[in-house]
Scaffold this motif. Sequence first.
Motif, PDB file in Angstrom:
ATOM      1  N   SER A 241       0.832  -1.200   0.000  1.00 23.96           N
ATOM      2  CA  SER A 241       0.000   0.000   0.000  1.00 23.96           C
ATOM      3  C   SER A 241       0.872   1.258   0.000  1.00 23.96           C
ATOM      4  O   SER A 241       0.665   2.182  -0.773  1.00 23.96           O
ATOM      5  CB  SER A 241      -0.904   0.005   1.240  1.00 23.96           C
ATOM      6  OG  SER A 241      -1.501   1.265   1.394  1.00 23.96           O
TER       7      SER A 241
ATOM      8  N   SER B 195      -5.339  -1.156  -1.904  1.00 27.14           N
ATOM      9  CA  SER B 195      -5.551  -0.749  -0.512  1.00 27.14           C
ATOM     10  C   SER B 195      -6.525   0.415  -0.429  1.00 27.14           C
ATOM     11  O   SER B 195      -7.280   0.544   0.534  1.00 27.14           O
ATOM     12  CB  SER B 195      -4.222  -0.385   0.164  1.00 27.14           C
ATOM     13  OG  SER B 195      -3.717   0.841  -0.311  1.00 27.14           O
ATOM     14  N   ILE B 196      -6.532   1.271  -1.444  1.00 28.02           N
ATOM     15  CA  ILE B 196      -7.450   2.419  -1.407  1.00 28.02           C
ATOM     16  C   ILE B 196      -8.879   1.928  -1.661  1.00 28.02           C
ATOM     17  O   ILE B 196      -9.819   2.308  -0.958  1.00 28.02           O
ATOM     18  CB  ILE B 196      -7.050   3.495  -2.446  1.00 28.02           C
ATOM     19  CG1 ILE B 196      -5.559   3.839  -2.325  1.00 28.02           C
ATOM     20  CG2 ILE B 196      -7.879   4.754  -2.242  1.00 28.02           C
ATOM     21  CD1 ILE B 196      -5.045   4.820  -3.361  1.00 28.02           C
TER      22      ILE B 196
ATOM     23  N   GLY C 165       4.212   3.053  -3.840  1.00 27.40           N
ATOM     24  CA  GLY C 165       3.345   3.228  -5.000  1.00 27.40           C
ATOM     25  C   GLY C 165       3.866   4.315  -5.903  1.00 27.40           C
ATOM     26  O   GLY C 165       5.069   4.605  -5.934  1.00 27.40           O
ATOM     27  N   LEU C 166       2.942   4.925  -6.646  1.00 27.77           N
ATOM     28  CA  LEU C 166       3.342   6.014  -7.534  1.00 27.77           C
ATOM     29  C   LEU C 166       4.014   7.121  -6.728  1.00 27.77           C
ATOM     30  O   LEU C 166       4.859   7.837  -7.233  1.00 27.77           O
ATOM     31  CB  LEU C 166       2.107   6.568  -8.248  1.00 27.77           C
ATOM     32  CG  LEU C 166       1.420   5.603  -9.220  1.00 27.77           C
ATOM     33  CD1 LEU C 166       0.109   6.201  -9.713  1.00 27.77           C
ATOM     34  CD2 LEU C 166       2.345   5.300 -10.398  1.00 27.77           C
ATOM     35  N   GLY C 167       3.605   7.229  -5.457  1.00 21.00           N
ATOM     36  CA  GLY C 167       4.213   8.235  -4.586  1.00 21.00           C
ATOM     37  C   GLY C 167       5.719   8.065  -4.493  1.00 21.00           C
ATOM     38  O   GLY C 167       6.462   9.049  -4.455  1.00 21.00           O
TER      39      GLY C 167
ATOM     40  N   TYR D 152      -5.530   8.570  -9.058  1.00 24.20           N
ATOM     41  CA  TYR D 152      -4.459   7.559  -9.023  1.00 24.20           C
ATOM     42  C   TYR D 152      -4.644   6.557 -10.167  1.00 24.20           C
ATOM     43  O   TYR D 152      -3.696   6.165 -10.838  1.00 24.20           O
ATOM     44  CB  TYR D 152      -4.544   6.831  -7.680  1.00 24.20           C
ATOM     45  CG  TYR D 152      -3.249   6.236  -7.174  1.00 24.20           C
ATOM     46  CD1 TYR D 152      -2.327   7.016  -6.488  1.00 24.20           C
ATOM     47  CD2 TYR D 152      -2.965   4.889  -7.349  1.00 24.20           C
ATOM     48  CE1 TYR D 152      -1.172   6.468  -6.000  1.00 24.20           C
ATOM     49  CE2 TYR D 152      -1.794   4.334  -6.864  1.00 24.20           C
ATOM     50  CZ  TYR D 152      -0.909   5.137  -6.176  1.00 24.20           C
ATOM     51  OH  TYR D 152       0.255   4.587  -5.691  1.00 24.20           O
TER      52      TYR D 152
ATOM     53  N   MET E 147      -5.954   8.489   5.992  1.00 24.64           N
ATOM     54  CA  MET E 147      -7.300   8.222   5.478  1.00 24.64           C
ATOM     55  C   MET E 147      -7.850   6.880   5.966  1.00 24.64           C
ATOM     56  O   MET E 147      -8.869   6.417   5.472  1.00 24.64           O
ATOM     57  CB  MET E 147      -7.331   8.275   3.961  1.00 24.64           C
ATOM     58  CG  MET E 147      -6.519   7.221   3.290  1.00 24.64           C
ATOM     59  SD  MET E 147      -6.799   7.280   1.516  1.00 24.64           S
ATOM     60  CE  MET E 147      -7.151   5.563   1.244  1.00 24.64           C
TER      61      MET E 147
ATOM     62  N   PHE F 158       1.258  11.003   2.211  1.00 23.45           N
ATOM     63  CA  PHE F 158       0.787  10.332   1.001  1.00 23.45           C
ATOM     64  C   PHE F 158       1.568   9.043   0.790  1.00 23.45           C
ATOM     65  O   PHE F 158       1.011   7.985   0.538  1.00 23.45           O
ATOM     66  CB  PHE F 158       0.955  11.267  -0.206  1.00 23.45           C
ATOM     67  CG  PHE F 158       0.397  10.697  -1.474  1.00 23.45           C
ATOM     68  CD1 PHE F 158      -0.962  10.780  -1.747  1.00 23.45           C
ATOM     69  CD2 PHE F 158       1.220  10.072  -2.392  1.00 23.45           C
ATOM     70  CE1 PHE F 158      -1.489  10.245  -2.914  1.00 23.45           C
ATOM     71  CE2 PHE F 158       0.706   9.530  -3.563  1.00 23.45           C
ATOM     72  CZ  PHE F 158      -0.656   9.627  -3.820  1.00 23.45           C
ATOM     73  N   SER F 159       2.885   9.137   0.929  1.00 25.11           N
ATOM     74  CA  SER F 159       3.719   7.992   0.608  1.00 25.11           C
ATOM     75  C   SER F 159       3.501   6.828   1.567  1.00 25.11           C
ATOM     76  O   SER F 159       3.551   5.669   1.171  1.00 25.11           O
ATOM     77  CB  SER F 159       5.192   8.418   0.608  1.00 25.11           C
ATOM     78  OG  SER F 159       5.978   7.358   0.130  1.00 25.11           O
ATOM     79  N   LEU F 160       3.249   7.137   2.841  1.00 25.69           N
ATOM     80  CA  LEU F 160       3.043   6.049   3.800  1.00 25.69           C
ATOM     81  C   LEU F 160       1.569   5.622   3.879  1.00 25.69           C
ATOM     82  O   LEU F 160       1.205   4.813   4.731  1.00 25.69           O
ATOM     83  CB  LEU F 160       3.539   6.466   5.189  1.00 25.69           C
ATOM     84  CG  LEU F 160       5.063   6.628   5.338  1.00 25.69           C
ATOM     85  CD1 LEU F 160       5.409   7.238   6.698  1.00 25.69           C
ATOM     86  CD2 LEU F 160       5.780   5.288   5.184  1.00 25.69           C
ATOM     87  N   SER F 161       0.742   6.136   2.999  1.00 23.15           N
ATOM     88  CA  SER F 161      -0.699   5.824   2.985  1.00 23.15           C
ATOM     89  C   SER F 161      -1.375   6.178   4.306  1.00 23.15           C
ATOM     90  O   SER F 161      -2.195   5.429   4.820  1.00 23.15           O
ATOM     91  CB  SER F 161      -0.958   4.329   2.730  1.00 23.15           C
ATOM     92  OG  SER F 161      -0.313   3.885   1.587  1.00 23.15           O
TER      93      SER F 161
ATOM     94  N   ILE G 264      -8.591  10.175  -4.056  1.00 25.33           N
ATOM     95  CA  ILE G 264      -7.247   9.727  -4.444  1.00 25.33           C
ATOM     96  C   ILE G 264      -7.337   8.647  -5.514  1.00 25.33           C
ATOM     97  O   ILE G 264      -6.656   8.714  -6.539  1.00 25.33           O
ATOM     98  CB  ILE G 264      -6.450   9.210  -3.225  1.00 25.33           C
ATOM     99  CG1 ILE G 264      -6.134  10.368  -2.282  1.00 25.33           C
ATOM    100  CG2 ILE G 264      -5.139   8.536  -3.674  1.00 25.33           C
ATOM    101  CD1 ILE G 264      -5.385   9.982  -1.028  1.00 25.33           C
TER     102      ILE G 264
HETATM  103  N1  PHE Z   1       1.099   5.428  -0.574  1.00 30.51           N
HETATM  104  C1  PHE Z   1       0.657   5.358  -1.929  1.00 30.51           C
HETATM  105  C2  PHE Z   1       1.800   5.818  -2.843  1.00 30.51           C
HETATM  106  O1  PHE Z   1       2.820   6.214  -2.399  1.00 30.51           O
HETATM  107  C3  PHE Z   1      -0.580   6.163  -2.188  1.00 30.51           C
HETATM  108  C4  PHE Z   1      -1.654   5.990  -1.168  1.00 30.51           C
HETATM  109  C5  PHE Z   1      -2.110   7.075  -0.452  1.00 30.51           C
HETATM  110  C6  PHE Z   1      -2.192   4.735  -0.909  1.00 30.51           C
HETATM  111  C7  PHE Z   1      -3.069   6.948   0.522  1.00 30.51           C
HETATM  112  C8  PHE Z   1      -3.159   4.570   0.069  1.00 30.51           C
HETATM  113  C9  PHE Z   1      -3.592   5.679   0.789  1.00 30.51           C
HETATM  114  O2  PHE Z   1       1.654   5.812  -4.036  1.00 30.51           O
END
Ligand code: PHE
Length: 464
Positions: A28, A329-330, A31-33, A111, A238, A232-235, A107
Motif C-alpha cells: 500500500s 488498498s485504497i 506506489g506512484l508516490g 491515481y 485516510m 501520502f507515501s506512507l498511505s 485519491i
Molecule cells: N502510498 C501510496 C503511494 O505512495 C498512495 C496511497 C495514499 C495509498 C493513501 C493509500 C492511501 O503511491
Amino acid sequence: MENVKVQEGVKRETFTSQFGVLAAAAGSAIGLGNIWKFPYITGENGGAAFVLVYLLCIAVIGLPVMLSEFLIGRRSQKAAIGAFKDLKPGTPWFLTGWMGLLAAFFILSFYGVVAGWTLNYIVFSITNKLAGASPEVIGQTFGAFISDPVKPLFWQVAFMIMTAAILFGGVKDGIEKYSKILMPLLLVIILVLDVRALTLPGAGEGVRFLMEPHFDKLSIKGVLVALGHAFFSLSLGMGCMITYGSYIGKKQNLGSMALQVTIADTAIALLAGFAIFPAVFAFGVDPSAGPGLVFVTLPNVFNMMPGGYFFSILFFILLAVAALTSSISILEVIVTYFIEELKIKRSMAIIVGFVATTVFGVLCSLSMSPASVVSTWTFPTLAGMKNFFDTMDWWSANMFLPLGGLFISLFAGWIMKEQDVMDEVSSGGEFQVPWFKTFIWVARTLAPLMIFIVFLYSLGVIKV
Ligand code: PHE
C-alpha cells in the motif's frame, strides 16, 4: 479457519503470515508516490537537503501515525469509520473515518488515471514507440496522450478492473496473495534498474545530487511539501492503515511492523531516486522536470542508454506493479465501508466501489482533454480554482490526509486510554515496548503540532 475471527456475527478475515502483513502494508505504502512523485519533487526542491527533511518527517511523524492507525484498527477490529464508532461511541470522532472515505474516493480517482498512463507506457516501450524520437516529440507524445479524450480512459478502466479483480479474492487470497508475489518482483526490478543507472559513466553527479545537501536550495515550501508527501507515501491519514491494522493478527508486533513498513517505503523511494537521478545526470537532462519526469525525461534517457529498450519496459512494469498494490488498498477502504456500515456483500461492495471511483476517474482524465466539456469545469480550492483532476489531488493531499493524520494521532494520544494503547502495542504484554512513553508523547504533542503547521500552510494562513 484460523484466520477468520467472528465478531458481532461478521466474519473477519485476517492476513495469515508476518510476511503477508508486511507485503500488503508495504504494498500500500510503496506506489506512484515513491517512484513517480518522490523523484520529481526531490528534483524540484533541490535534492539532498529535501531528502533529509523528508526522512525527518517520516521518522518523527510518519512512524507514530502509522502505529496509531495500526493500533486503532486492530483494537477495534473495524475499518476507519467503524473503528472510531467502536472505540468512542456517541462522539463525532467517526467523522475522521468519513473524511478518510472521501479521501479514498478522491485519491483513487486520479491515481487510477496516472496508473493507466503507466500501462500505456509499458506498451509504448514494448512497441518501441519513442525510440529515436527527439525530446520535443517525446514531450508532445505525452501531452497528446494525456489530453486524448479516449485513449487514457481505456487504460484507466483496464487498471481499475485489475484492482477490483484482486479484491474479489478477499483479504488472504486477494490482497495478501498478490502482494506477496508483486512486492518481491518490485524489489528485484528496482535493484536491476539501480545497477544499470549507477554503472553509467557520469552517474556520480546524480548520486551527489541525492547525497550532498545544499540547504540554500531548500525553501520553507520544500519542507512543507516533504511533510505532505510523507503522509501520502506512507498511505496515512485516510484510515487505510486502520483497515489493514484490523486484518493484523493479535500476536503480531505492531511497533516492529510499523517500523518495517516505514523503512521499506523509504528505502524504495531512495532506490527509485538512485535509479533515476544518476541516469538523468549521466545524460545531462534536467532533473527538475516536474510530473513529466518519468513520462518525458526518462524516455529520453532510455533512448540514450545502452539496453534502454529493455530497461524502459522494466521501469514501466515497476511503476504499474507499485501502483496496483496501492490502489487495492485504497479501494479496500471503500469496500470495507460498504460491507461494515451498509451491510452489503463483498462482491457487491467491490462493484459499487469500482464503478464510483472509475466514473470519478473518467472525469479526472477528461478534465485534461480540451475536446471534452469537463475540461471547462473548475472547482474551488484554497489555492484557487482548479480542474477536476487537480481538485481531487489538492483536497485529498493538502486537506484530508493531514487533517486525518492530525485526528488519528490525537485519538491515539489523548482519547484512547493509555492502558488500552499499551495493551494493543505490546499485544497484551507479549512484547517489550521501552519506547512507549516517547510514542505517547509524540502522538500527543509533536506530531499534531507539526501537522497543524502544514495545515495552516495549506489554508494559506502561513504564507511562504
Ligand atoms: N502510498 C501510496 C503511494 O505512495 C498512495 C496511497 C495514499 C495509498 C493513501 C493509500 C492511501 O503511491
